[in-house]
Every structure is written in structure tokens, then in C-alpha cells.
Design an enzyme around this catalytic site. Structure first.
Site, PDB file in Angstrom:
ATOM      1  CB  SER A   1      46.274  39.377  40.278  1.00 15.50           C
ATOM      2  OG  SER A   1      45.632  38.896  41.429  1.00 15.50           O
ATOM      3  CG  ASN A   2      41.274  37.447  40.498  1.00 18.37           C
ATOM      4  OD1 ASN A   2      40.802  37.794  41.576  1.00 18.37           O
ATOM      5  ND2 ASN A   2      41.895  36.273  40.333  1.00 18.37           N
ATOM      6  NE  ARG A   3      36.832  44.438  40.139  1.00 14.06           N
ATOM      7  CZ  ARG A   3      35.552  44.383  39.819  1.00 14.06           C
ATOM      8  NH1 ARG A   3      35.194  44.032  38.598  1.00 14.06           N
ATOM      9  NH2 ARG A   3      34.618  44.652  40.710  1.00 14.06           N
TER      10      ARG A   3
END
Ligand code: PMT
Length: 210
Positions: free
Chosen positions: A22-24
Site C-alpha cells: 500500500s502507500n501513505r
């Protein structure tokens, strides 16, 4: 009542039952846009990846997890929209195989094969046949203007919100943002660092008065 579809938040691409890529993205920017649109009287559909924010009231919430689910949700809801804003940080790649059981440690290295996801924003014109106002974001750590303009053209957008994401005072996760809007018609409008709510408000004013 005018209708807007907004994507927000990250996607999660499963590796096995307990792990994902995933990412931030926190969803704050996309949710701020949805709130600003709702408060301006728009009929808002918010397609949201997994975030820790409260669901918005007065907005049609469509919750998804993966890039593939977000693609399907946008495909399902885009018809009849007057404005589409793709603010989500969608994974560009997803594991080729999702393991049915939790992966066990084996050697010192492990290789994960990834395959491309479908480009949601890039599908709006050619695949979904959307002909109204299309707005994308470009999250970049370098060459902001060049990459943003390239995405504006390649994804057939009317506007692109160029978002520097190499610092800690704006962009991912934090409460503030700073963007430059580029239009297909050649305009450049800078929105200096401000709260995501104020940036969203200004952005919506520009997009709807253009
Ligand atoms: O959520 P926050 O913590 O508030 O952070 C906000 C933000 C930084 C995530 C947001 O302002 C932002 O910049 N969103 C775009 C993030 C991104 O993934 O940008 P990109 O340059 O990788 O993608 C370009 C555009 O294509 C984006 O509009 C994206 O939604 C879209 N895209 C990308 C890949 C894909 N498979 N489908 C897409 O639709």
C-alpha cells in the site's frame, strides 16, 4: 443537482491473508474535496480506499480495498457524473499471485512478482466514455511540472493537480497541501500551502467556474 465522483485514499494489494502492499495516503485530501463539494450543493459519490477517517455524512460512500475494486466502483458509478476527480493513490502494481496461506520464511531473499493494475483515471475517457470535466492528481517527488503535464495529456484530463510529495509539510498524511493546477487549455494556477480543506475549497471553485 450536479454530480461529482471523487476517489480518495490508498489501495491495498494483498500478498497473503495478512500482508499487503500500500502507500501513505490518508484520504484527507480526497475527503476534503468531497466535503467541499457536498457543502457547495453537489451530489457527491466518494469512492474510498481503506482509511482511518470517519465516513462523510450527506455523501454516497463506496468503500473499496484494492485497485481492481476501485476500478470496478468507478466503472459502475461514473455514468451521469458532471465532474470526476481522481485523488486516490492507486497502486500501479499488484502481486501476480495472492497466496491462500500466510507465507512462510524460506531463504535469505524472497522475490515477489507484480503485475500492472488498470489505470482508472486513464480509462475514464476511452473505456468508460466519460466526456465531462476530468481532473487527475500527479504525486511527484521530482520534475513536478514535466510529469504532471505528461499525465494531463496521457490521461486526457481537463485539469491535473500537481502535488509535490517529497517533503513532510504537505502531501501524504499531513493536514496541509500545496498544489499547482495545470489545465489542458494552458492555464497554470498555484494554490499555496494551506489546510487541505482550504486547498479543496479553492480547487473546487476553480474547477467549477472554469
Ligand atoms: O490522502 P492524503 O494523505 O491526504 O494525500 C493526498 C495525496 C498526496 C495522495 C493526493 O493529493 C495525491 O497526490 N493523489 C494522487 C496520488 C497518486 O497516486 O498519484 P499518481 O501520480 O501516481 O497517479 C496519477 C493519477 O492517476 C492520480 O489521479 C491517480 O488517482 C490516478 N491513477 C493512478 C494509478 C491507477 N492505477 N489508477 C489511477 O486512476
Amino acid at each position: 443537482m450536479k454530480k461529482v465522483l471523487i476517489t480518495a485514499g490508498p489501495t491495498r494489494e494483498p500478498i497473503d491473508p495478512v500482508r499487503f502492499l500500500s502507500n501513505r495516503s490518508s484520504g484527507k485530501m480526497g475527503y476534503a474535496l468531497a466535503e467541499a463539494a457536498r457543502d457547495a450543493g453537489w451530489d457527491v459519490t466518494l469512492v474510498s480506499g481503506p482509511v482511518c477517517l470517519d465516513p462523510l455524512t450527506g455523501v454516497s460512500m463506496v468503500n473499496v480495498t484494492t485497485a481492481a475494486e476501485m476500478y470496478d466502483a468507478v466503472a459502475e458509478h461514473i455514468s451521469g457524473m458532471d465532474l470526476v476527480i481522481c485523488c486516490a493513490a492507486v497502486a500501479d502494481y499488484t502481486p501476480a499471485v495472492v497466496e491462500g496461506q500466510k507465507l512462510k520464511k524460506t531463504g535469505e531473499e524472497m522475490k515477489l512478482t507484480l503485475v500492472r493494475t488498470k489505470d482508472i483515471l486513464g480509462s475514464c475517457r476511452e473505456v468508460f466514455g466519460f466526456q465531462k470535466t476530468l481532473v487527475g492528481f500527479a504525486a511527484e517527488t521530482q520534475d513536478l511540472e514535466r510529469y504532471a503535464r505528461e499525465k494531463l495529456e496521457r490521461k486526457a484530463c481537463d485539469w491535473i493537480a500537481a502535488n509535490r510529495v517529497d517533503g513532510t509539510s504537505s502531501g501524504f498524511e499531513v493536514d496541509h497541501n500545496e498544489i499547482i493546477l495545470f489545465s489542458a487549455a494552458g492555464e497554470t494556477i498555484e494554490l499555496p500551502r494551506d489546510t487541505k480543506q482550504n486547498v479543496a475549497q479553492r480547487m473546487l471553485d476553480i474547477l467549477t467556474n472554469a
